[in-house]
Design a protein around this motif. Structure first.
Motif, PDB file in Angstrom:
ATOM      1  N   ARG A  89       0.824  -1.212   0.000  1.00  0.00           N
ATOM      2  CA  ARG A  89       0.000   0.000   0.000  1.00  0.00           C
ATOM      3  C   ARG A  89       0.852   1.253   0.000  1.00  0.00           C
ATOM      4  O   ARG A  89       0.381   2.324  -0.319  1.00  0.00           O
ATOM      5  CB  ARG A  89      -0.904  -0.002   1.237  1.00  0.00           C
ATOM      6  N   GLU A  90       2.111   1.119   0.378  1.00  0.00           N
ATOM      7  CA  GLU A  90       2.906   2.304   0.635  1.00  0.00           C
ATOM      8  C   GLU A  90       3.842   2.642  -0.519  1.00  0.00           C
ATOM      9  O   GLU A  90       4.461   1.757  -1.094  1.00  0.00           O
ATOM     10  CB  GLU A  90       3.744   2.043   1.881  1.00  0.00           C
ATOM     11  N   ARG A  91       3.929   3.913  -0.849  1.00  0.00           N
ATOM     12  CA  ARG A  91       4.923   4.348  -1.817  1.00  0.00           C
ATOM     13  C   ARG A  91       6.207   4.704  -1.079  1.00  0.00           C
ATOM     14  O   ARG A  91       6.194   4.993   0.114  1.00  0.00           O
ATOM     15  CB  ARG A  91       4.427   5.564  -2.597  1.00  0.00           C
ATOM     16  N   ALA A  92       7.311   4.655  -1.797  1.00  0.00           N
ATOM     17  CA  ALA A  92       8.585   5.040  -1.202  1.00  0.00           C
ATOM     18  C   ALA A  92       9.300   6.002  -2.139  1.00  0.00           C
ATOM     19  O   ALA A  92       9.140   5.928  -3.362  1.00  0.00           O
ATOM     20  CB  ALA A  92       9.450   3.810  -0.946  1.00  0.00           C
ATOM     21  N   ALA A  93      10.044   6.913  -1.550  1.00  0.00           N
ATOM     22  CA  ALA A  93      10.891   7.801  -2.343  1.00  0.00           C
ATOM     23  C   ALA A  93      12.255   7.781  -1.694  1.00  0.00           C
ATOM     24  O   ALA A  93      12.362   7.776  -0.465  1.00  0.00           O
ATOM     25  CB  ALA A  93      10.329   9.218  -2.350  1.00  0.00           C
ATOM     26  N   VAL A  94      13.285   7.716  -2.515  1.00  0.00           N
ATOM     27  CA  VAL A  94      14.621   7.748  -1.937  1.00  0.00           C
ATOM     28  C   VAL A  94      15.262   9.059  -2.354  1.00  0.00           C
ATOM     29  O   VAL A  94      15.148   9.495  -3.506  1.00  0.00           O
ATOM     30  CB  VAL A  94      15.458   6.508  -2.334  1.00  0.00           C
ATOM     31  N   PHE A  95      15.877   9.721  -1.379  1.00  0.00           N
ATOM     32  CA  PHE A  95      16.542  10.987  -1.645  1.00  0.00           C
ATOM     33  C   PHE A  95      18.044  10.811  -1.464  1.00  0.00           C
ATOM     34  O   PHE A  95      18.492  10.184  -0.512  1.00  0.00           O
ATOM     35  CB  PHE A  95      16.022  12.080  -0.695  1.00  0.00           C
ATOM     36  N   ALA A  96      18.813  11.356  -2.406  1.00  0.00           N
ATOM     37  CA  ALA A  96      20.277  11.293  -2.368  1.00  0.00           C
ATOM     38  C   ALA A  96      20.809   9.873  -2.542  1.00  0.00           C
ATOM     39  O   ALA A  96      21.737   9.450  -1.862  1.00  0.00           O
ATOM     40  CB  ALA A  96      20.835  11.936  -1.099  1.00  0.00           C
ATOM     41  N   ALA A  97      20.183   9.150  -3.461  1.00  0.00           N
ATOM     42  CA  ALA A  97      20.781   7.880  -3.881  1.00  0.00           C
ATOM     43  C   ALA A  97      22.037   8.214  -4.676  1.00  0.00           C
ATOM     44  O   ALA A  97      22.199   9.328  -5.166  1.00  0.00           O
ATOM     45  CB  ALA A  97      19.805   7.106  -4.756  1.00  0.00           C
ATOM     46  N   ARG A  98      22.932   7.243  -4.799  1.00  0.00           N
ATOM     47  CA  ARG A  98      24.098   7.424  -5.667  1.00  0.00           C
ATOM     48  C   ARG A  98      23.754   6.918  -7.066  1.00  0.00           C
ATOM     49  O   ARG A  98      22.952   5.984  -7.207  1.00  0.00           O
ATOM     50  CB  ARG A  98      25.284   6.620  -5.141  1.00  0.00           C
ATOM     51  N   ALA A  99      24.412   7.475  -8.065  1.00  0.00           N
ATOM     52  CA  ALA A  99      24.136   7.060  -9.444  1.00  0.00           C
ATOM     53  C   ALA A  99      24.393   5.564  -9.626  1.00  0.00           C
ATOM     54  O   ALA A  99      23.664   4.883 -10.353  1.00  0.00           O
ATOM     55  CB  ALA A  99      25.003   7.856 -10.417  1.00  0.00           C
ATOM     56  N   CYS A 100      25.415   5.029  -8.924  1.00  0.00           N
ATOM     57  CA  CYS A 100      25.746   3.611  -9.086  1.00  0.00           C
ATOM     58  C   CYS A 100      24.652   2.721  -8.488  1.00  0.00           C
ATOM     59  O   CYS A 100      24.396   1.623  -8.980  1.00  0.00           O
ATOM     60  CB  CYS A 100      27.102   3.300  -8.465  1.00  0.00           C
ATOM     61  N   ASP A 101      23.997   3.206  -7.429  1.00  0.00           N
ATOM     62  CA  ASP A 101      22.899   2.446  -6.821  1.00  0.00           C
ATOM     63  C   ASP A 101      21.665   2.489  -7.704  1.00  0.00           C
ATOM     64  O   ASP A 101      20.968   1.484  -7.880  1.00  0.00           O
ATOM     65  CB  ASP A 101      22.516   3.043  -5.461  1.00  0.00           C
ATOM     66  N   ALA A 102      21.378   3.674  -8.243  1.00  0.00           N
ATOM     67  CA  ALA A 102      20.202   3.827  -9.097  1.00  0.00           C
ATOM     68  C   ALA A 102      20.356   2.969 -10.345  1.00  0.00           C
ATOM     69  O   ALA A 102      19.429   2.272 -10.762  1.00  0.00           O
ATOM     70  CB  ALA A 102      20.020   5.295  -9.475  1.00  0.00           C
ATOM     71  N   THR A 133      10.178   6.175  -6.091  1.00  0.00           N
ATOM     72  CA  THR A 133      10.711   7.342  -6.796  1.00  0.00           C
ATOM     73  C   THR A 133      12.162   7.504  -6.375  1.00  0.00           C
ATOM     74  O   THR A 133      12.473   7.412  -5.182  1.00  0.00           O
ATOM     75  CB  THR A 133       9.914   8.603  -6.401  1.00  0.00           C
ATOM     76  N   VAL A 134      13.039   7.710  -7.336  1.00  0.00           N
ATOM     77  CA  VAL A 134      14.466   7.786  -7.019  1.00  0.00           C
ATOM     78  C   VAL A 134      15.011   9.177  -7.357  1.00  0.00           C
ATOM     79  O   VAL A 134      15.006   9.592  -8.519  1.00  0.00           O
ATOM     80  CB  VAL A 134      15.266   6.715  -7.796  1.00  0.00           C
ATOM     81  N   ILE A 135      15.448   9.875  -6.335  1.00  0.00           N
ATOM     82  CA  ILE A 135      16.139  11.148  -6.543  1.00  0.00           C
ATOM     83  C   ILE A 135      17.608  10.918  -6.228  1.00  0.00           C
ATOM     84  O   ILE A 135      17.974  10.531  -5.118  1.00  0.00           O
ATOM     85  CB  ILE A 135      15.569  12.260  -5.638  1.00  0.00           C
ATOM     86  N   THR A 136      18.431  11.102  -7.230  1.00  0.00           N
ATOM     87  CA  THR A 136      19.851  10.800  -7.107  1.00  0.00           C
ATOM     88  C   THR A 136      20.631  12.086  -6.892  1.00  0.00           C
ATOM     89  O   THR A 136      20.285  13.123  -7.461  1.00  0.00           O
ATOM     90  CB  THR A 136      20.322  10.098  -8.398  1.00  0.00           C
ATOM     91  N   LEU A 137      21.639  11.995  -6.071  1.00  0.00           N
ATOM     92  CA  LEU A 137      22.554  13.118  -5.901  1.00  0.00           C
ATOM     93  C   LEU A 137      23.855  12.747  -6.602  1.00  0.00           C
ATOM     94  O   LEU A 137      24.549  11.821  -6.188  1.00  0.00           O
ATOM     95  CB  LEU A 137      22.780  13.369  -4.401  1.00  0.00           C
ATOM     96  N   ALA A 138      24.158  13.452  -7.686  1.00  0.00           N
ATOM     97  CA  ALA A 138      25.350  13.103  -8.468  1.00  0.00           C
ATOM     98  C   ALA A 138      26.601  13.342  -7.623  1.00  0.00           C
ATOM     99  O   ALA A 138      26.678  14.297  -6.859  1.00  0.00           O
ATOM    100  CB  ALA A 138      25.391  13.941  -9.735  1.00  0.00           C
ATOM    101  N   CYS A 139      27.571  12.444  -7.773  1.00  0.00           N
ATOM    102  CA  CYS A 139      28.795  12.533  -6.974  1.00  0.00           C
ATOM    103  C   CYS A 139      29.774  13.508  -7.622  1.00  0.00           C
ATOM    104  O   CYS A 139      30.133  13.358  -8.790  1.00  0.00           O
ATOM    105  CB  CYS A 139      29.473  11.172  -6.871  1.00  0.00           C
ATOM    106  N   THR A 140      30.226  14.485  -6.835  1.00  0.00           N
ATOM    107  CA  THR A 140      31.287  15.365  -7.323  1.00  0.00           C
ATOM    108  C   THR A 140      32.621  14.985  -6.694  1.00  0.00           C
ATOM    109  O   THR A 140      33.655  15.526  -7.034  1.00  0.00           O
ATOM    110  CB  THR A 140      30.963  16.835  -7.001  1.00  0.00           C
TER     111      THR A 140
END
Ligand SMILES: Cc1cc2nc3c(=O)[nH]c(=O)nc-3n(C[C@H](O)[C@H](O)[C@H](O)COP(=O)(O)OP(=O)(O)OC[C@H]3O[C@@H](n4cnc5c(N)ncnc54)[C@H](O)[C@@H]3O)c2cc1C
Ligand code: SF4
Ligand code: SF4
Ligand code: FES
Lengths: 337, 282
Positions: A89-102, A133-140
């Motif tokens: 029933r539940e949605r999930a969103a991930v914030f600051a995933a890494r590009a390699c994980d996504a 939902t996947v929000i990725t934080l690109a690695c600098t």
């Protein structure tokens, strides 16, 4: 490109929280004092510098998950079984995933959503994946274990992400990859910007050309594998921590006299019991056999079957191995492409 | 790769079994029992179809499930049979089951024998111990379609006479004029007037011709090893030899990872393989 000021991040996460659990990397002090993706609540501090010990795969393939519950009941003379599958029933969103994980999520999709019969479309995975939902934080920046630059796209990989954030002065540039990402980026928390994307991390590199074949050429040299696996404790951390590893075990648990559930939980091909048959026969009795199989699966078999590596170069298996095993050393030892 | 398509299990919920009921239990040997069962949902029972060699995961919710070859033939529409050797946790619990007891089943899974490609060929079947389970399904299929095949020879070996399964079938197979059936036990026993000698040797002594013949062998790894060597001496090429492989299994659907033999999964690419498919991966 769209831009979100730093001070709007909390508002964005609150917005996401309205219909989903938001998972963000946080230092979990009470248990293991390490960075893990955990449910975010307002005020919680997000840790994006250190690498999370576990990837985001747990959101689509939880460490333990009930596949269904069952109940025995009497129907006249007979005992019958009733089976019920929980509905997600539940949605999930991930914030600051890494590009390699996504990116690894897309690799898992190739397997769990296949449905061709070489593997089956997994209803539990499908439900969780569709609700994520996947929000990725690109690695600098990166650390010495990262080697994603060995792969196509490297730190610039967009696969598996809905929205990618690039850190810039005062906030983040936001690049939408999917329709969900475009919807988010259209929110009033974002604004237009003509800032440039920052340069992304350049990691250590290993030569991947012909790796699958190079590995198979060395397959029968068991002494080579004994040397590469030397000291391996068969602890399984490398598999648990890997965003692309996906093996699981299935077990039943009674929750009362007459009812219970069937669960699946993470397993690891590095465990002795993983392939131990009831006759006592074990086709992969030594750590060396198991290490060889793990790497062959990642770099030979999976590419043969699915056309991509089962590794994104996240470096977790290197960072966390208590025996100091480094997959890059093996790739180097297998010789040039 | 075998050519029989997978069908049957609900592709939309492959890890969720269907409730079924045991209708009959046959005590085959001290350690092997055959269980006949029907799906509780008559619609599923009616549509159930499979190819010999395909497998099922039968289990008792609360205990667990295990992989077994279907040992009844596809023509049997009123029940599905598994022949189960008692070896560990789940199989011991299964051995306690009686007619009327409830089980849960995921079937059929895997690829069966490519019988459609074998039309017009002679078939040599060699089964050792519980390895006879999938071969019973195959043999009964062949007998149902007897005119489609050439000469049929069957070798069935076990350690002692008491370890031979399928008593009723055996009497019938021995009588039939249109197949050559030989049961053998490993070494002489009082009261046994049949053949003695380990199965690969008995098979080789029969000098089955390799020409236009498909050899199908199932059994314990040691037997398979010797049987393959014997078949090679008899002139069988790799593409003519089929076997079923066994690996520890959990999911049965190519996801949990553990049943791989090289790049192939026993649960979905097999359990039936031709030696040519396997190369040196066996
Ligand atoms: C393709 C295939 C066909 C088979 N056909 C038959 C058959 O027709 N009749 C028969 O008696 N046996 C058959 N087996 C073997 C049977 O699956 C195992 O003996 C059984 O799973 C042992 O379960 P257990 O719980 O009693 O043993 P335990 O040692 O308690 O094992 C625990 C669990 O490990 C797994 N496991 C252990 N050994 C094996 C194994 N050898 N193969 C697969 N999974 C295993 C199962 O999930 C099992 O429930 C077959 C195996 C395979 C792979
Ligand atoms: S993390 Fe290291 S020690 Fe543990 S199983 Fe993997 S290679 Fe072996
Ligand atoms: S194998 Fe190691 S480096 Fe590659 S994705 Fe898995 S954990 Fe990361
Ligand atoms: S049993 Fe899970 S992959 Fe074959």
């Amino acid at each position: 490109m769209r831009f979100i000021p730093e001070e709007n991040i909390t508002a964005l996460l609150l917005r996401l929280s309205e219909n989903a659990t938001v998972w963000a990397p946080q230092v979990v002090r009470d248990t293991v004092n390490t960075v893990l993706f955990a449910p975010w609540r307002e005020g919680a501090e997000i840790e994006t510098g250190l690498y999370s010990a576990l990837p985001v795969k747990g959101l689509v393939l939880p460490a333990t998950e009930r596949l269904f519950s069952f109940r025995y009941h009497r129907a006249g003379e007979r005992e019958k079984i009733e089976i019920e599958v929980d509905e997600l029933r539940e949605r999930a969103a991930v914030f600051a995933a890494r590009a390699c994980d996504a990116k690894a999520l897309v690799t898992l999709d190739a397997l769990f959503l296949d449905g061709s019969g070489r593997s089956y479309n997994d209803q539990h995975y499908r439900a969780r994946r569709g609700a994520l939902t996947v929000i990725t934080l690109a690695c600098t920046s990166c650390d010495s274990a990262c080697f994603c630059s060995s792969f196509e796209d490297g730190a610039a990989a967009t696969a598996g992400s809905d929205l990618i954030f690039y850190p810039v002065s005062g906030g983040f540039l936001a690049e939408a990859v999917s329709a969900t990402g475009r919807e988010l980026a259209a929110l009033d928390l974002f604004q237009e910007s003509n800032l440039e994307k920052p340069p992304l991390a350049e990691t250590a590199k290993v030569e991947l050309a012909r790796l699958g074949q190079r590995l198979l050429d060395k397959f029968d040299d068991i002494d080579f594998w004994r040397r590469t696996a030397e000291g391996c404790l068969s602890c399984g951390y490398c598999s648990y921590a890997c965003p692309a590893c996906h093996c699981f075990n299935i077990f039943d648990e009674m929750e009362s006299d007459r009812a219970g559930g069937r669960y699946r939980c993470w397993d690891a091909c590095m465990f002795y019991a993983y392939t131990l048959e009831s006759s006592g026969h074990n086709p992969r009795p030594e750590a060396a056999h198991r290490y060889r199989n793990r790497l062959a699966h990642k770099f030979s078999y999976f590419p043969l079957n699915r056309g991509e590596f089962l590794c994104t170069g996240c470096g977790r298996c290197i960072r966390g191995c208590p025996a100091g095993r480094d997959v890059r050393d093996v790739i180097k030892a297998l010789g040039a492409g | 790769m075998s050519t029989v398509p997978r069908k049957g299990i609900k592709a939309t919920k492959p890890l969720v079994p269907e409730p079924a009921t045991i209708i009959d239990v046959i005590v085959e040997t001290p350690s092997i029992r055959s269980f006949r069962l029907v799906f509780d949902d008559p619609g599923i029972m009616k549509e159930f179809s499979f190819a010999p060699g395909q497998i099922g995961l039968m289990g008792i919710p609360g205990v667990g499930e295990s992989t077994f070859a279907i040992s009844s033939p596809p023509s049997r529409r009123d029940y599905i049979q598994f022949s189960v050797m008692k070896t560990g946790f789940v199989t011991s619990a299964i051995h306690e089951l009686k007619a009327g007891d409830a089980v849960a089943l995921r079937a059929p899974l895997g690829c069966g024998f490519p019988v459609d490609n074998w039309k017009g060929k002679n078939i040599l079947i060699a089964g050792g111990g519980i390895g006879m389970a999938p071969l019973r399904s195959l043999l009964l299929y062949i007998l149902d379609h007897r005119h489609q095949f050439g000469d049929i020879s069957v070798f069935y070996g076990a350690r002692t006479p008491a370890d031979l399964c399928f008593v009723g079938d055996r009497a019938h197979w021995e009588e039939r004029e249109d197949i050559a059936f030989i049961a053998t036990i490993d070494s002489g026993q009082p009261g046994w007037d049949g053949r003695t000698g380990v199965l690969p040797r008995v098979m080789e002594a029969g000098r089955p011709p390799a020409e236009n013949t498909v050899a199908v062998i199932c059994g314990p790894p040691v037997m398979i090893g010797y049987a393959l060597a014997a078949l090679a001496r008899l002139g069988f090429a790799e593409g003519q030899i089929f076997t079923t492989l066994e690996r520890k299994m959990k999911c049965g659907i190519g996801l949990c990872g553990r049943c791989n033999v090289g790049s192939k999964y026993v649960c979905t690419d097999g359990p039936v393989f031709s030696l040519a498919d396997l190369g040196n991966e066996i």
